[in-house]
Write a protein that holds these residues in place. Structure first.
Motif, PDB file in Angstrom:
ATOM      1  N   ASP A  65     106.862 -98.175  48.585  1.00 56.16           N
ATOM      2  CA  ASP A  65     105.811 -99.002  48.002  1.00 56.16           C
ATOM      3  C   ASP A  65     104.642 -98.167  47.512  1.00 56.16           C
ATOM      4  OD1 ASP A  65     105.312 -98.313  50.638  1.00 56.16           O
ATOM      5  OD2 ASP A  65     104.077-100.083  51.026  1.00 56.16           O
ATOM      6  N   LYS A  66     104.635 -96.872  47.914  1.00 51.71           N
ATOM      7  CA  LYS A  66     103.575 -95.972  47.468  1.00 51.71           C
ATOM      8  C   LYS A  66     103.911 -95.288  46.140  1.00 51.71           C
ATOM      9  CE  LYS A  66     102.029 -95.028  52.191  1.00 51.71           C
ATOM     10  NZ  LYS A  66     101.753 -94.001  53.200  1.00 51.71           N
ATOM     11  N   VAL A  67     105.152 -95.480  45.618  1.00 53.01           N
ATOM     12  CA  VAL A  67     105.543 -94.901  44.327  1.00 53.01           C
ATOM     13  C   VAL A  67     104.757 -95.575  43.219  1.00 53.01           C
ATOM     14  CG1 VAL A  67     107.422 -94.577  42.697  1.00 53.01           C
ATOM     15  CG2 VAL A  67     107.836 -94.306  45.155  1.00 53.01           C
ATOM     16  N   THR A  68     104.088 -94.779  42.409  1.00 50.47           N
ATOM     17  CA  THR A  68     103.245 -95.328  41.342  1.00 50.47           C
ATOM     18  C   THR A  68     103.966 -95.436  39.996  1.00 50.47           C
ATOM     19  OG1 THR A  68     102.432 -93.117  40.827  1.00 50.47           O
ATOM     20  CG2 THR A  68     101.188 -94.414  42.462  1.00 50.47           C
ATOM     21  N   ALA A  69     104.989 -94.651  39.799  1.00 53.12           N
ATOM     22  CA  ALA A  69     105.743 -94.692  38.527  1.00 53.12           C
ATOM     23  C   ALA A  69     107.053 -93.906  38.702  1.00 53.12           C
ATOM     24  CB  ALA A  69     104.931 -94.100  37.381  1.00 53.12           C
ATOM     25  N   ASP A  79     105.958 -97.793  34.814  1.00 54.61           N
ATOM     26  CA  ASP A  79     104.878 -97.993  35.783  1.00 54.61           C
ATOM     27  C   ASP A  79     105.333 -98.928  36.885  1.00 54.61           C
ATOM     28  OD1 ASP A  79     101.833 -97.495  36.193  1.00 54.61           O
ATOM     29  OD2 ASP A  79     102.125 -99.670  36.499  1.00 54.61           O
ATOM     30  N   ALA A  80     104.693 -98.791  38.066  1.00 53.11           N
ATOM     31  CA  ALA A  80     105.068 -99.626  39.218  1.00 53.11           C
ATOM     32  C   ALA A  80     104.966-101.103  38.900  1.00 53.11           C
ATOM     33  CB  ALA A  80     104.194 -99.262  40.424  1.00 53.11           C
ATOM     34  N   SER A  81     104.046-101.435  37.999  1.00 56.13           N
ATOM     35  CA  SER A  81     103.883-102.852  37.651  1.00 56.13           C
ATOM     36  C   SER A  81     105.112-103.406  36.939  1.00 56.13           C
ATOM     37  CB  SER A  81     102.644-103.027  36.767  1.00 56.13           C
ATOM     38  OG  SER A  81     102.797-102.296  35.551  1.00 56.13           O
ATOM     39  N   ARG A  86     109.659-103.992  44.550  1.00 52.48           N
ATOM     40  CA  ARG A  86     108.930-102.837  45.088  1.00 52.48           C
ATOM     41  C   ARG A  86     108.576-103.140  46.543  1.00 52.48           C
ATOM     42  NH1 ARG A  86     102.823-100.886  43.746  1.00 52.48           N
ATOM     43  NH2 ARG A  86     102.996 -98.701  44.421  1.00 52.48           N
ATOM     44  N   LYS A 107     106.933 -90.660  40.957  1.00 52.04           N
ATOM     45  CA  LYS A 107     105.541 -90.230  41.071  1.00 52.04           C
ATOM     46  C   LYS A 107     104.918 -90.899  42.309  1.00 52.04           C
ATOM     47  CE  LYS A 107     103.935 -88.212  38.035  1.00 52.04           C
ATOM     48  NZ  LYS A 107     103.898 -86.747  37.699  1.00 52.04           N
ATOM     49  N   THR A 108     104.353 -90.073  43.236  1.00 47.44           N
ATOM     50  CA  THR A 108     103.720 -90.598  44.456  1.00 47.44           C
ATOM     51  C   THR A 108     102.407 -89.848  44.685  1.00 47.44           C
ATOM     52  OG1 THR A 108     104.572 -89.058  46.111  1.00 47.44           O
ATOM     53  CG2 THR A 108     106.061 -90.801  45.374  1.00 47.44           C
ATOM     54  N   PRO A 109     101.483 -90.456  45.506  1.00 46.75           N
ATOM     55  CA  PRO A 109     100.233 -89.743  45.829  1.00 46.75           C
ATOM     56  C   PRO A 109     100.503 -88.443  46.576  1.00 46.75           C
ATOM     57  CG  PRO A 109     100.022 -92.074  46.332  1.00 46.75           C
ATOM     58  CD  PRO A 109     101.446 -91.856  46.031  1.00 46.75           C
TER      59      PRO A 109
END
Length: 714
Positions: A65-69, A79-81, A86, A107-109
């Protein structure tokens, strides 16, 4: 327009099956690091793989759930949206239609996570329809379906491939392709062009337009003139065939359009259908045969003539005539300068009375009127009584047609002068009292009504004491009035020089050594100067064995005779005193046509060594006896020397009637080794022997053989 194309073997793959198999595959493993904390983003696997574009792609892991893209090749960032799902353990998304193969990046933080294995796709290429359903080569075909952007080749019947150079446009849903000139009617296929290609075929056939016949004119047609073929789509024709296996390429057409082809008809064209050939090679055959025009014969002048004279032929289309054949199968000579309405033909010497046949190069013919060839006629001859070597005068008509003058006894006179009404001929020695036969140049024979008397005071010879004349030995002549003999001349114009007993009923003469071998006659000259011929007799004998060391089989050595050497079992070893010297071989079998047999064979050269010679400098001699005569087709033999095969050759001496014999006695026949196909060194090795294979069968019991030997070339 491009016309280069390749041909491939059809492959059968089911796109649907590939999709099903792909969907059932396990997810692809990605990261497998040790757990360093509950908030670490981890990717365990993703799939299915391969996956169809537009299908759902799943990512399984921890803290997803922390994956942004997610970035899918080539550079497509989702994009995660835009994720369909998710959660901490699952992400799902729809694969873009323009996605390509490669590694996927999450892509993750905490940083990027890159998959260890690339994403792959199932590509369900499909054909929904194509238009138009009927098309000409060179026109553009539109194919509708899906994933047509992946197509690298369009495959037409019969295995004709259009690569991307034929494509007019290409997208996922539509492909426009130029139809190759060689395409044929049938289903089409599309391929991704890989080494192991995915090929999808249409359900319906594409109809490729072919040329169509409407009319052929004129028919019949004159060879050498123009022929017009009318129809449709005739511009597709690259060549055509006419009767007689004649093919004409489009470069040689007089003209060509979509509705008409004009050609010049070759002179050797025969009757038959016309075949049109487009580049595809599919034959289009005319429903009507093309007929070749025949010449028309109106008149032949004169109808009565002599051989060698000319005839004038009038009619129509006479320029089509390629040969003129007279009765008896003899061909005349067509003079230059003829026209379609008139030709001149020189009649052949051998022509007989009968109809004349006029042939064309189209292998057609017409028959003209019958001709009557004049024959010579004999009115009289003088003197009525004549001695040999004197002149006889013959009078009559058409005597210029006479080729030979034959006297009784089959002796041909020597013509010394000849006109249309008179022949003067020398009566040759051997002529007998009887009718005179005139033989015309066409073979027609005319006999005199009465006999000519041949005067002679010659001895009366009844025969010979010996069965043949052996060079160097006495020949005994039997008869009466033999004391008239002054001189005897043997064949080859060889005069006798030695005599034995000479009486009124018996004359012994030594046969000259160099008299030619074969049947012949001795010429007798009397004290009064008259000449005659004695009865025919065979001249010949055996040559002495000059080089005993070059004998390779004389049938006298035990084990080397026929004890081991009778390989085919058709020969017998004789020791009855009737040979040349010692033992000899005699045939002991009847052979059928083309029976292949060893007369004798030997390969035990270690026990009985063979002589070694250079074939280029040696001849081979064989002593032969033939009882009676054998036909030419029965006489077929081959030597095998150290494994080398000679050409097929004949045994004995050929008689005047074409048969072969030796006068029932032994003679030596000599063959130059090079002349019968054996060259180089002959060594003491391999198979040796004599083989027979008579085309017409052979009574082998008539033949005896001895003293196979080499001699140096004189």
């Amino acid at each position: 327009m491009q016309t280069k194309f390749n041909k491939y073997i059809r492959y059968s793959f089911s796109a649907l099956m590939l999709i099903v198999l792909g969907a059932g595959m396990l997810f692809i493993s990605c990261e497998d690091d040790d757990d360093e904390g509950n908030d670490k983003v981890e990717l365990f696997s993703y799939g299915p793989m391969p996956i169809a574009r537009g299908a759902e792609l799943r990512f399984i892991g921890d803290n997803l759930d922390k994956v942004t893209a997610i970035i899918i090749p080539d550079g497509i960032e989702i994009d995660a949206s835009e994720f369909t799902t998710r959660t901490t353990e699952l992400i799902t998304l729809t694969v873009p239609q323009n996605a390509e193969e490669g590694l996927v990046v999450l892509k993750t933080p905490q940083g990027d996570i890159t998959t260890k294995t690339p994403i792959g796709y199932s590509e369900p290429i499909s054909i929904d329809e194509f238009t138009p359903a009927t098309i000409r080569p060179g026109e553009v075909l539109t194919i509708n379906g899906d994933y047509l952007n992946l197509v690298k080749e369009v495959i037409f019947t019969d295995r004709v491939v259009a690569d991307t150079s034929f494509f007019e446009s290409q997208s996922r849903k539509e492909l426009k392709v130029t139809v190759p000139e060689a395409a044929q009617t049938g289903i089409i296929g599309v391929s991704n062009g890989e080494e192991e290609p995915v090929i999808v075929y249409s359900e319906s056939e594409l109809n490729i337009t072919l040329p169509v016949f409407d009319e052929i004119s004129p028919n019949p047609v004159k060879a050498g003139s123009e022929l017009t073929i009318s129809g449709s789509d005739l511009d597709l024709v690259v060549s055509l065939k006419l009767g007689g296996d004649i093919e004409i390429g489009s470069d040689d057409f007089v003209s060509q359009s979509a509705d008409q082809i004009v050609i010049s008809v070759p002179l050797n064209t025969r009757d038959g259908n016309i075949v049109l050939l487009p580049l595809s090679g599919v034959e289009v055959i005319s429903g009507t045969e093309l007929q070749m025009l025949l010449p028309t014969i109106n008149s032949i002048v004169p109808l009565t003539l002599k051989n060698g004279e000319d005839i004038t032929v009038t009619g129509e289309n006479l320029d089509l005539i390629s040969s003129v054949v007279f009765e008896g199968g003899f061909e005349g000579v067509i003079a230059e300068g003829g026209t379609p309405a008139e030709i001149t033909v020189t009649t052949p010497d051998g022509a007989l009375s009968g109809a004349v046949v006029f042939n064309t190069l189209a292998q057609k013919s017409v028959t003209g009127d019958e001709l009557n060839f004049l024959a010579p006629s004999l009115t009289s001859f003088s003197p009525s009584e004549i001695k040999p070597n004197n002149l006889l005068t013959i009078t009559g008509e058409n005597l210029d047609l006479v080729d030979k003058v034959i006297f009784s006894g089959g002796v041909e006179g020597e013509i010394t002068s000849q006109t249309e009404t008179e022949i003067i001929v020398t009566v040759k020695v051997g002529s007998e009292t009887g009718v005179i036969t005139l033989v015309a140049i066409n073979g027609v024979e005319v006999e005199s009504s009465g006999p000519v008397t041949i005067l002679s005071n010659l001895p009366d010879v009844t025969g010979y004491e010996e069965s043949k004349a052996t060079p160097g030995q006495i020949l005994t002549i039997l008869g009466s009035n033999l004391d008239l003999i002054k001189e005897l001349v043997f064949p080859g114009e060889i005069k006798a020089t030695a005599y034995g007993e000479k009486t009124d009923t018996r004359v012994e003469v030594y046969v000259p050594e160099d008299v030619p071998t074969g049947n012949g006659q001795i010429r007798v000259i009397t004290y009064e100067g008259e000449e005659g011929l004695l009865p025919e007799i065979f001249f010949g004998g055996v040559d002495p064995v000059l080089y005993p060391g070059l004998v390779f089989n004389d049938f006298d050595e035990e084990g080397h005779s026929l004890d081991w050497d009778n390989w085919s079992g058709i020969s017998a070893l004789m020791d009855d005193g009737n040979g040349v010297s010692g033992k000899y071989l005699k045939g002991a079998a009847q052979l059928g046509a083309w029976d292949w047999k060893w007369v004798w064979g030997c390969n035990h050269n270690d026990v009985f060594p063979k002589p070694e010679v250079d074939a280029d400098n040696h001849v081979v001699k064989i002593d032969v006896k033939i009882e009676g005569a054998i036909s030419d087709d029965s006489n077929n033999f081959q030597l095998k020397l150290a494994g080398k095969d000679s050409q097929w050759f004949k045994l004995g001496i050929q008689n005047d009637d074409g048969t072969w014999g030796t006068g029932d006695g032994w003679v030596t026949v000599t063959y130059n080794l090079n002349d019968i196909g054996i060259t180089g060194d002959i060594t003491n090795s391999g198979d040796w022997g004599l083989i027979t294979q008579p085309p017409a069968g052979l009574d082998f019991t008539r033949i005896s053989l001895d003293n196979f030997r080499f001699e140096p070339v004189p």
